[in-house]
Write an enzyme that holds these catalytic residues in place. Structure first.
Site, short mmCIF file in Angstrom:
data_model
loop_
_atom_site.label_atom_id
_atom_site.label_comp_id
_atom_site.label_asym_id
_atom_site.label_seq_id
_atom_site.Cartn_x
_atom_site.Cartn_y
_atom_site.Cartn_z
N HIS A 203 0.79 -1.24 0.00
CA HIS A 203 0.00 0.00 0.00
C HIS A 203 0.82 1.29 0.00
O HIS A 203 0.25 2.36 -0.12
CB HIS A 203 -0.95 0.03 1.20
CG HIS A 203 -0.26 0.31 2.50
ND1 HIS A 203 0.47 -0.63 3.17
CD2 HIS A 203 -0.17 1.44 3.24
CE1 HIS A 203 0.97 -0.10 4.27
NE2 HIS A 203 0.61 1.16 4.34
N1 UDP Z 1 -3.54 -5.40 9.11
C1 UDP Z 1 -4.82 -5.90 9.25
N2 UDP Z 1 -5.48 -6.37 8.14
C2 UDP Z 1 -4.91 -6.37 6.90
C3 UDP Z 1 -3.60 -5.87 6.76
C4 UDP Z 1 -2.93 -5.38 7.89
O1 UDP Z 1 -5.36 -5.93 10.35
O2 UDP Z 1 -5.57 -6.81 5.94
C5 UDP Z 1 -2.87 -4.86 10.31
C6 UDP Z 1 -1.51 -5.41 10.60
O3 UDP Z 1 -1.59 -6.57 11.40
C7 UDP Z 1 -0.83 -4.25 11.33
C8 UDP Z 1 -1.46 -3.04 10.71
O4 UDP Z 1 -2.66 -3.48 10.08
O5 UDP Z 1 -1.18 -4.28 12.71
C9 UDP Z 1 -0.51 -2.44 9.70
O6 UDP Z 1 -1.14 -1.45 8.99
P1 UDP Z 1 -0.59 -0.86 7.61
O7 UDP Z 1 0.17 -1.90 6.91
O8 UDP Z 1 -1.79 -0.28 6.93
O9 UDP Z 1 0.28 0.37 8.05
P2 UDP Z 1 1.83 0.62 8.33
O10 UDP Z 1 2.23 -0.26 9.47
O11 UDP Z 1 2.57 0.36 7.08
O12 UDP Z 1 1.88 2.06 8.71
#
Ligand code: UDP
Length: 366
Positions: A203
């Site tokens: 993403h």
């Molecule tokens: N996550 C979730 N469902 C999904 C994909 C990710 O619950 O389909 C959770 C994952 O376990 C983590 C969080 O979302 O706790 C990560 O979010 P994201 O990847 O959007 O953001 P980033 O960490 O890159 O800022």
């Protein structure tokens, strides 16, 4: 103590889940949801599954460019924070909501605390890097996940107090990974077997906004020829559709596309998969905690310790490098890197000390 917490997107719901419980046992919290993520799969389900309290105030400010969204949040938060008059404004991570909450609080001469401070990818083309840089430099209290983050903040000579509290996402993972591991019906739903499939997420703006890079990502994921579950972030779905790549990805051998999953379903797949392919910050760390090798679809990471220990391999969008990384055996050792699962309690203690101290940085109102 009254704390105004500003959150807005999926990982921030996970992080708030670790802090709101211990915070509300002794203090007042006003939870502000900016609306940066508004779909149920990216926000509402976390309130239900992770026992994050429902937001007290919702700004409904999703959509728009990073700049336009941040500007809208700043305007709304200035009024709302002035009305709430908190002792501390609390922000998490590196999103537009983090930047807007920290800057609006600082402009109002309120004490600002930043959880997950000091993280750096050293890549200023990433909107997240700009958000956390500014948030750190206007914060009075920088709460770090690791010693490496503390060293980064020190090297930049930030004005606020810096503390290592551990990682709040670890609190949630330590609590819920064992329960999620038991949800094997999720594997049945996707027709995959424990240890015999891959899990992927994609993403980051740097990967999905440029059609050439998006095409490279599709080639990479479509070329692994193993069962692979890919919950599609709404932003990615829109970009794939616009680039005419959605059908190609959906038709690739082994690929199972789905909507974003709730935390427990996603974590179940994470705990049972053979390896993760991701450009997410949080997922890299959660894979380490689950003892699952991670292949990161970026050329840098904020979670460099996981790379040093051999649990995480940075491949950017190089399909050959990704296939080679997927053949690597899991390392034998996996030391505790990001705390003991009690970071939320330490955050509350640090906030309490901050609120009991002098008002913001001795600055005078003009
Ligand atoms: N996550 C979730 N469902 C999904 C994909 C990710 O619950 O389909 C959770 C994952 O376990 C983590 C969080 O979302 O706790 C990560 O979010 P994201 O990847 O959007 O953001 P980033 O960490 O890159 O800022």
């Amino acid at each position: 103590m009254r704390v105004a917490t500003v959150i807005g997107n999926r990982p921030q719901f996970v992080k708030a889940a670790a802090v709101s419980g211990p915070l509300r046992r002794e203090h007042e919290e006003v939870l502000i949801h900016t609306g940066q993520h508004y779909d149920d799969e990216l926000s509402g389900i976390f309130v239900r599954e992770l026992a994050v309290p429902p937001p007290d105030r919702e700004l409904g400010l999703g959509g728009g460019s990073n700049t336009a969204q941040t500007a809208a949040m700043l305007g709304a938060l200035e009024l709302l924070l002035a009305e709430i008059a908190p002792d501390v404004v609390l922000v998490y991570g590196d999103t537009n909501s983090t930047l807007a909450g920290a800057l609006a609080g600082a402009q109002l001469l309120m004490r600002v605390a930043h959880v997950e401070a000091g993280m750096r990818s050293f890549d200023r083309t990433m909107p997240e890097e700009l958000n956390r840089l500014v948030a750190d430099h206007v914060s009075d209290l920088l709460l770090c996940s690791s010693e490496a983050a503390l060293a980064n903040a020190r090297a930049e000579k930030v004005a606020g107090v810096i503390e290592v509290v551990g990682d709040v996402m670890v609190d949630v993972a330590v609590l819920l990974q064992p329960r999620a591991r038991e949800r094997v019906e999720v594997l049945e739903r996707f027709g995959v077997r424990s240890g015999e499939f891959l899990l992927a997420t994609l993403h980051r703006a740097g990967n999905v906004d440029d059609p050439n890079r998006l095409r490279a990502a599709v080639e990479l994921l479509g070329g692994v020829h193993e069962p692979l579950v890919l919950p599609l972030h709404p932003r990615t779905r829109v970009r794939l559709d616009a680039a005419g790549l959605l059908d190609r990805l959906a038709g690739a051998p082994g690929i199972r596309l789905c909507e974003p999953l709730g935390y427990l379903d996603f974590t179940s797949l994470l705990c049972h998969c053979r390896a993760v392919l991701t450009d997410s910050g949080g997922v890299q760390k959660e894979a380490y905690l689950a003892g699952v090798p991670c292949v990161t679809l970026r050329d840098r990471t904020e979670w460099e310790e996981t790379v040093r220990l051999g649990w995480n391999t940075l491949v950017d969008l190089d399909a050959q490098a990704a296939r080679a990384a997927l053949r690597l055996p899991a390392p034998a050792i996996r030391p505790e890197l990001y705390g003991d699962g009690r970071a939320g309690e330490r955050v509350v203690q640090a906030l309490t000390r901050l609120a009991a101290g002098p008002p913001r940085g001795g600055r005078r109102r003009r």
